[in-house]
Every structure is written in C-alpha cells, then in structure tokens.
Design a protein around this motif. Structure first.
Motif, PDB file in Angstrom:
ATOM      1  N   GLU A   1      -2.223   0.705   1.101  1.00  0.00           N
ATOM      2  CA  GLU A   1      -1.741  -0.604   0.671  1.00  0.00           C
ATOM      3  C   GLU A   1      -0.470  -0.511  -0.166  1.00  0.00           C
ATOM      4  O   GLU A   1       0.416  -1.366  -0.060  1.00  0.00           O
ATOM      5  N   ASP A   2      -0.365   0.545  -0.981  1.00  0.00           N
ATOM      6  CA  ASP A   2       0.824   0.705  -1.810  1.00  0.00           C
ATOM      7  C   ASP A   2       2.050   0.987  -0.951  1.00  0.00           C
ATOM      8  O   ASP A   2       3.101   0.358  -1.119  1.00  0.00           O
ATOM      9  N   TYR A   3       1.913   1.939  -0.034  1.00  0.00           N
ATOM     10  CA  TYR A   3       3.063   2.298   0.789  1.00  0.00           C
ATOM     11  C   TYR A   3       3.432   1.171   1.740  1.00  0.00           C
ATOM     12  O   TYR A   3       4.610   0.990   2.070  1.00  0.00           O
ATOM     13  N   ASP A   4       2.461   0.384   2.156  1.00  0.00           N
ATOM     14  CA  ASP A   4       2.746  -0.745   3.039  1.00  0.00           C
ATOM     15  C   ASP A   4       3.687  -1.745   2.381  1.00  0.00           C
ATOM     16  O   ASP A   4       4.680  -2.162   2.979  1.00  0.00           O
ATOM     17  N   ILE A   5       3.402  -2.112   1.137  1.00  0.00           N
ATOM     18  CA  ILE A   5       4.262  -3.086   0.466  1.00  0.00           C
ATOM     19  C   ILE A   5       5.591  -2.449   0.085  1.00  0.00           C
ATOM     20  O   ILE A   5       6.652  -3.096   0.153  1.00  0.00           O
ATOM     21  N   ILE A   6       5.575  -1.170  -0.275  1.00  0.00           N
ATOM     22  CA  ILE A   6       6.821  -0.474  -0.588  1.00  0.00           C
ATOM     23  C   ILE A   6       7.731  -0.428   0.636  1.00  0.00           C
ATOM     24  O   ILE A   6       8.943  -0.661   0.542  1.00  0.00           O
ATOM     25  N   ALA A   7       7.162  -0.138   1.797  1.00  0.00           N
ATOM     26  CA  ALA A   7       7.951  -0.068   3.033  1.00  0.00           C
ATOM     27  C   ALA A   7       8.604  -1.411   3.339  1.00  0.00           C
ATOM     28  O   ALA A   7       9.759  -1.473   3.785  1.00  0.00           O
ATOM     29  N   ARG A   8       7.877  -2.509   3.102  1.00  0.00           N
ATOM     30  CA  ARG A   8       8.450  -3.828   3.354  1.00  0.00           C
ATOM     31  C   ARG A   8       9.607  -4.123   2.411  1.00  0.00           C
ATOM     32  O   ARG A   8      10.615  -4.723   2.800  1.00  0.00           O
ATOM     33  N   LEU A   9       9.487  -3.676   1.169  1.00  0.00           N
ATOM     34  CA  LEU A   9      10.567  -3.882   0.210  1.00  0.00           C
ATOM     35  C   LEU A   9      11.779  -3.023   0.549  1.00  0.00           C
ATOM     36  O   LEU A   9      12.924  -3.481   0.447  1.00  0.00           O
TER      37      LEU A   9
END
Length: 233
Positions: A168-176
């Motif tokens: 979940e952390d990397y998912d939102i980081i990737a979108r940013l």
C-alpha cells in the motif's frame, strides 16, 4: 495544520515512546492532532493511548478499523481535520522540528514527500540501505520513511488503496512519482530494525528486493501477496 495518522496493531511496547517523541520534537504540538488507528489490538495498546491522552498537548483520537495497513491509513484520513496528512508507522521517529519541516516543504511547493531514514541498528547492510534514502529515486522509497501529503492532493489521487493486502505504501508513492510530486526532506527519521533482526537482515532484504523485482516484471498484487504469505508471514 497537521493530522498525524498512526496505524497500530499490538504496539503496547512502543506506542507511548512514539507519542512522547512526537510531543517533545514538535515546534507546535498543540496545533496538531494525532489519530491512532487500531486494527484490532489484543494487548494494552489502546488503554495506554487512552491513559496518555490527558497528558498530551494536542488532540489524540482513537479510531477502530479493519486490520490492514492501507485500510487503517485511509480510515484514519477520513477522521483527519487538518490541511496536511502525515502517515507514520508506529516504530518510526521523525526528526526534531518535523512539523515545521513538513509545513515548510508544503509552503515551498512540495505537496507530498517523506524524510530520509536511518535504522536503529549498526548492521552494515542497514546502514547502506539508510544511506541510499537521501536520493530521490523511487526505488529508495518505503513506508518506514513516513509520508506527508496535503489533503487536496490525497483526495485528488484517491488516497490509499484499501483493496490491496500489501504494497500500500509503494502504491501511493508510485502514483505520486507518476505526477512528479514527491520530495525528500533532507532530515533523518529513525526507524526500528526489529523486524530485520527477527527475520534475518539479509533474508528479509532479499525478500523485499524479490517483491520489488516481481512487481516490476508485472506480477499482480494477488501473486505478490501469495509470495508474501509463503515467505514472510
């Protein structure tokens, strides 16, 4: 101006130390709110938080949530009232004046980002990992570094994905990163190396590298989750 959102699950041994750290290292603790999001703790975590509330300079809320870090983080965000959301793991300790550092970053045109990170360990490999977090590469990012983001940007990108069981952390980081809206504040957060020492430093790091490589090669979240359960439950 900041809502600090902390997901917890059986953190009785460390949660008070973190709350004290947040109070003692903020420029203006009274202007913040802290939201502790519990995923079903069976120990004394919640009782310790409730006992501590009366001694804190700012608002502390306790939110009950389904287990799952992404779900807990997002449910915490729904209770937040401040302009900036700051998602923080229960064993990560931001630097002195962290609140003002985050506000300054936002005021300077950086609506999302994190701190550099050091592990609380002298293991050579963990020192190397921490050293690389000074760079802006997406591969150097992770949830242990914490995550600040403005409420507006969080809503614009849809927040944490509550439908995925891991990553979940990397998912939102990737979108940013995809929007070119990520900034690494040049100050050092410290995080626990407990899990590394429990599982074995090199073994756990190889597991994380494998997860990253499989995702890069196109593995689905379900495939990654099954791998996670087989190797690191």
């Amino acid at each position: 101006m900041i809502s600090i959102i902390i997901p917890v699950l059986n953190e009785e041994s460390s949660i008070i130390e973190l709350l004290q750290h947040l109070q003692n290292n903020a420029v203006n603790a009274s202007s913040m709110e802290i939201i502790v999001v519990d995923g079903g703790s069976k120990d004394a975590t919640l009782q310790k938080v409730k006992n501590f509330k009366s001694h804190y300079k700012t608002t502390i809320k306790v939110v009950h949530s389904e287990k799952g870090r992404g779900t807990q983080l997002h449910n915490g965000s729904k209770e937040a009232t401040q302009h900036i959301l700051y998602f923080l793991h229960a064993d990560s300790y931001p630097p002195k004046n962290y609140d003002q550092l985050i506000i300054n970053a936002v005021d300077n045109g950086h609506p999302a980002g994190c701190f550099r990170m050091k592990f609380k360990s002298w293991h050579p490999w963990l020192i190397i990992i921490g050293w690389f977090t000074r760079f802006s590469w997406k591969a150097s990012r992770g949830g242990d570094q914490s995550q600040y983001i403005t409420r507006k940007l969080y809503d614009d990108i849809g927040g944490y994905n509550t439908q995925i069981p891991i990553y979940e952390d990397y998912d939102i980081i990737a979108r940013l990163y995809g929007r070119d809206q990520y900034y690494v504040i040049p100050k050092w957060l410290k995080t626990s190396a407990r899990r590394y020492h429990e599982k074995g430093v090199l073994r756990l790091q190889w597991f994380y590298i494998t997860i990253y490589w499989r995702k890069y090669r196109g593995a689905t979240i379900d495939e990654l989750y099954q791998y996670y359960l087989s190797k690191c439950d």
